[in-house]
Design a protein around this motif. Structure first.
Motif, PDB file in Angstrom:
ATOM      1  N   MET A  18      -5.575  13.835  -9.584  1.00 50.60           N
ATOM      2  CA  MET A  18      -4.744  13.829  -8.386  1.00 50.60           C
ATOM      3  C   MET A  18      -5.476  13.169  -7.219  1.00 50.60           C
ATOM      4  O   MET A  18      -4.880  12.398  -6.461  1.00 50.60           O
ATOM      5  CB  MET A  18      -4.326  15.242  -8.001  1.00 50.60           C
ATOM      6  N   TYR A  19      -6.766  13.414  -7.069  1.00 47.93           N
ATOM      7  CA  TYR A  19      -7.538  12.763  -6.005  1.00 47.93           C
ATOM      8  C   TYR A  19      -7.580  11.255  -6.202  1.00 47.93           C
ATOM      9  O   TYR A  19      -7.494  10.490  -5.251  1.00 47.93           O
ATOM     10  CB  TYR A  19      -8.953  13.322  -5.930  1.00 47.93           C
ATOM     11  N   PHE A  20      -7.701  10.826  -7.451  1.00 49.06           N
ATOM     12  CA  PHE A  20      -7.680   9.395  -7.755  1.00 49.06           C
ATOM     13  C   PHE A  20      -6.332   8.794  -7.355  1.00 49.06           C
ATOM     14  O   PHE A  20      -6.274   7.721  -6.747  1.00 49.06           O
ATOM     15  CB  PHE A  20      -7.964   9.172  -9.242  1.00 49.06           C
ATOM     16  N   ASP A  21      -5.234   9.486  -7.679  1.00 43.63           N
ATOM     17  CA  ASP A  21      -3.898   9.020  -7.292  1.00 43.63           C
ATOM     18  C   ASP A  21      -3.763   8.931  -5.778  1.00 43.63           C
ATOM     19  O   ASP A  21      -3.160   7.996  -5.251  1.00 43.63           O
ATOM     20  CB  ASP A  21      -2.820   9.943  -7.840  1.00 43.63           C
ATOM     21  N   ILE A  22      -4.308   9.896  -5.069  1.00 45.46           N
ATOM     22  CA  ILE A  22      -4.220   9.903  -3.611  1.00 45.46           C
ATOM     23  C   ILE A  22      -5.003   8.737  -3.023  1.00 45.46           C
ATOM     24  O   ILE A  22      -4.536   8.065  -2.095  1.00 45.46           O
ATOM     25  CB  ILE A  22      -4.705  11.258  -3.050  1.00 45.46           C
ATOM     26  N   VAL A  23      -6.182   8.460  -3.566  1.00 39.05           N
ATOM     27  CA  VAL A  23      -6.986   7.337  -3.064  1.00 39.05           C
ATOM     28  C   VAL A  23      -6.254   6.015  -3.305  1.00 39.05           C
ATOM     29  O   VAL A  23      -6.173   5.164  -2.408  1.00 39.05           O
ATOM     30  CB  VAL A  23      -8.388   7.337  -3.711  1.00 39.05           C
ATOM     31  N   ILE A  24      -5.726   5.838  -4.494  1.00 36.01           N
ATOM     32  CA  ILE A  24      -4.982   4.614  -4.798  1.00 36.01           C
ATOM     33  C   ILE A  24      -3.773   4.499  -3.887  1.00 36.01           C
ATOM     34  O   ILE A  24      -3.468   3.418  -3.355  1.00 36.01           O
ATOM     35  CB  ILE A  24      -4.562   4.589  -6.278  1.00 36.01           C
ATOM     36  N   SER A  25      -3.070   5.603  -3.662  1.00 34.96           N
ATOM     37  CA  SER A  25      -1.894   5.571  -2.783  1.00 34.96           C
ATOM     38  C   SER A  25      -2.282   5.297  -1.334  1.00 34.96           C
ATOM     39  O   SER A  25      -1.530   4.666  -0.600  1.00 34.96           O
ATOM     40  CB  SER A  25      -1.132   6.891  -2.878  1.00 34.96           C
ATOM     41  N   ALA A  26      -3.445   5.776  -0.908  1.00 38.08           N
ATOM     42  CA  ALA A  26      -3.897   5.512   0.455  1.00 38.08           C
ATOM     43  C   ALA A  26      -4.267   4.047   0.645  1.00 38.08           C
ATOM     44  O   ALA A  26      -4.173   3.516   1.758  1.00 38.08           O
ATOM     45  CB  ALA A  26      -5.089   6.399   0.790  1.00 38.08           C
ATOM     46  N   LEU A  27      -4.667   3.380  -0.414  1.00 35.03           N
ATOM     47  CA  LEU A  27      -5.014   1.964  -0.335  1.00 35.03           C
ATOM     48  C   LEU A  27      -3.787   1.049  -0.426  1.00 35.03           C
ATOM     49  O   LEU A  27      -3.896  -0.145  -0.124  1.00 35.03           O
ATOM     50  CB  LEU A  27      -6.010   1.608  -1.440  1.00 35.03           C
ATOM     51  N   THR A  28      -2.651   1.584  -0.815  1.00 32.46           N
ATOM     52  CA  THR A  28      -1.440   0.768  -0.976  1.00 32.46           C
ATOM     53  C   THR A  28      -1.018   0.072   0.312  1.00 32.46           C
ATOM     54  O   THR A  28      -0.718  -1.128   0.282  1.00 32.46           O
ATOM     55  CB  THR A  28      -0.298   1.617  -1.551  1.00 32.46           C
ATOM     56  N   PRO A  29      -0.978   0.744   1.478  1.00 28.96           N
ATOM     57  CA  PRO A  29      -0.597   0.016   2.698  1.00 28.96           C
ATOM     58  C   PRO A  29      -1.544  -1.129   3.049  1.00 28.96           C
ATOM     59  O   PRO A  29      -1.106  -2.149   3.594  1.00 28.96           O
ATOM     60  CB  PRO A  29      -0.609   1.091   3.790  1.00 28.96           C
ATOM     61  N   ILE A  30      -2.812  -0.986   2.710  1.00 27.15           N
ATOM     62  CA  ILE A  30      -3.757  -2.077   2.956  1.00 27.15           C
ATOM     63  C   ILE A  30      -3.405  -3.274   2.083  1.00 27.15           C
ATOM     64  O   ILE A  30      -3.414  -4.416   2.540  1.00 27.15           O
ATOM     65  CB  ILE A  30      -5.202  -1.598   2.706  1.00 27.15           C
ATOM     66  N   ALA A  51       3.029  -0.372   7.776  1.00 28.92           N
ATOM     67  CA  ALA A  51       3.507   0.906   8.327  1.00 28.92           C
ATOM     68  C   ALA A  51       4.685   1.433   7.520  1.00 28.92           C
ATOM     69  O   ALA A  51       4.787   2.639   7.265  1.00 28.92           O
ATOM     70  CB  ALA A  51       3.895   0.724   9.790  1.00 28.92           C
ATOM     71  N   ALA A  52       5.568   0.540   7.119  1.00 26.85           N
ATOM     72  CA  ALA A  52       6.710   0.957   6.294  1.00 26.85           C
ATOM     73  C   ALA A  52       6.233   1.484   4.943  1.00 26.85           C
ATOM     74  O   ALA A  52       6.762   2.482   4.434  1.00 26.85           O
ATOM     75  CB  ALA A  52       7.679  -0.205   6.113  1.00 26.85           C
ATOM     76  N   ALA A  53       5.241   0.841   4.358  1.00 28.85           N
ATOM     77  CA  ALA A  53       4.698   1.309   3.081  1.00 28.85           C
ATOM     78  C   ALA A  53       4.001   2.655   3.232  1.00 28.85           C
ATOM     79  O   ALA A  53       4.031   3.481   2.323  1.00 28.85           O
ATOM     80  CB  ALA A  53       3.734   0.281   2.498  1.00 28.85           C
ATOM     81  N   ALA A  54       3.377   2.881   4.380  1.00 28.98           N
ATOM     82  CA  ALA A  54       2.648   4.140   4.598  1.00 28.98           C
ATOM     83  C   ALA A  54       3.579   5.337   4.701  1.00 28.98           C
ATOM     84  O   ALA A  54       3.194   6.457   4.345  1.00 28.98           O
ATOM     85  CB  ALA A  54       1.794   4.044   5.863  1.00 28.98           C
ATOM     86  N   ILE A  55       4.806   5.131   5.175  1.00 27.07           N
ATOM     87  CA  ILE A  55       5.738   6.252   5.333  1.00 27.07           C
ATOM     88  C   ILE A  55       6.889   6.213   4.333  1.00 27.07           C
ATOM     89  O   ILE A  55       7.801   7.027   4.417  1.00 27.07           O
ATOM     90  CB  ILE A  55       6.288   6.318   6.774  1.00 27.07           C
ATOM     91  N   TYR A  56       6.834   5.282   3.376  1.00 29.43           N
ATOM     92  CA  TYR A  56       7.887   5.177   2.373  1.00 29.43           C
ATOM     93  C   TYR A  56       7.910   6.464   1.540  1.00 29.43           C
ATOM     94  O   TYR A  56       6.898   6.856   0.954  1.00 29.43           O
ATOM     95  CB  TYR A  56       7.629   3.956   1.496  1.00 29.43           C
ATOM     96  N   PRO A  57       9.050   7.165   1.482  1.00 23.84           N
ATOM     97  CA  PRO A  57       9.088   8.488   0.846  1.00 23.84           C
ATOM     98  C   PRO A  57       8.633   8.515  -0.619  1.00 23.84           C
ATOM     99  O   PRO A  57       7.952   9.450  -1.035  1.00 23.84           O
ATOM    100  CB  PRO A  57      10.554   8.898   0.959  1.00 23.84           C
ATOM    101  N   PHE A  58       8.989   7.520  -1.394  1.00 25.94           N
ATOM    102  CA  PHE A  58       8.596   7.543  -2.799  1.00 25.94           C
ATOM    103  C   PHE A  58       7.093   7.364  -2.977  1.00 25.94           C
ATOM    104  O   PHE A  58       6.498   7.958  -3.879  1.00 25.94           O
ATOM    105  CB  PHE A  58       9.361   6.482  -3.587  1.00 25.94           C
ATOM    106  N   PHE A  59       6.457   6.554  -2.135  1.00 19.81           N
ATOM    107  CA  PHE A  59       5.005   6.413  -2.209  1.00 19.81           C
ATOM    108  C   PHE A  59       4.324   7.733  -1.870  1.00 19.81           C
ATOM    109  O   PHE A  59       3.351   8.125  -2.507  1.00 19.81           O
ATOM    110  CB  PHE A  59       4.500   5.329  -1.267  1.00 19.81           C
ATOM    111  N   VAL A  60       4.841   8.426  -0.859  1.00 16.97           N
ATOM    112  CA  VAL A  60       4.266   9.718  -0.463  1.00 16.97           C
ATOM    113  C   VAL A  60       4.480  10.746  -1.569  1.00 16.97           C
ATOM    114  O   VAL A  60       3.565  11.496  -1.937  1.00 16.97           O
ATOM    115  CB  VAL A  60       4.889  10.201   0.866  1.00 16.97           C
ATOM    116  N   PHE A  61       5.666  10.769  -2.167  1.00 22.61           N
ATOM    117  CA  PHE A  61       5.965  11.728  -3.244  1.00 22.61           C
ATOM    118  C   PHE A  61       5.076  11.503  -4.455  1.00 22.61           C
ATOM    119  O   PHE A  61       4.485  12.439  -4.991  1.00 22.61           O
ATOM    120  CB  PHE A  61       7.434  11.624  -3.641  1.00 22.61           C
ATOM    121  N   TYR A  62       4.964  10.252  -4.902  1.00 17.88           N
ATOM    122  CA  TYR A  62       4.193   9.974  -6.109  1.00 17.88           C
ATOM    123  C   TYR A  62       2.694  10.179  -5.920  1.00 17.88           C
ATOM    124  O   TYR A  62       1.981  10.400  -6.892  1.00 17.88           O
ATOM    125  CB  TYR A  62       4.467   8.565  -6.612  1.00 17.88           C
TER     126      TYR A  62
END
Length: 70
Positions: A18-30, A51-62
């Protein structure tokens, strides 16, 4: 990504995956920012896309769901 996530799930506990998923998801907006800057050459448009990618609901959910398929 699926190979890394699968390997982590075999050798590690669920929180590490889960931490790995969170790190990858945090790098997505970059990555979205860099791609938009490459495509459009406009920093303002790139920042809006990131900014849109950072608050996109599906990215946050996954990021927190721990699903193996996205």
């Amino acid at each position: 990504y699926p190979l890394i996530g699968g390997a982590l799930s075999w050798i590690a506990r669920a929180p590490l995956v889960m931490y790995f998923d969170i790190v990858i998801s945090a790098l997505t907006p970059i990555a979205v920012y860099e791609l938009a800057d490459l495509l459009f050459g406009n920093r303002r448009a790139s920042a809006i896309a990131a900014a849109a990618a950072a608050i996109y609901p599906f990215f946050v959910f996954y990021a927190f769901s721990g699903l193996t398929e996205t």
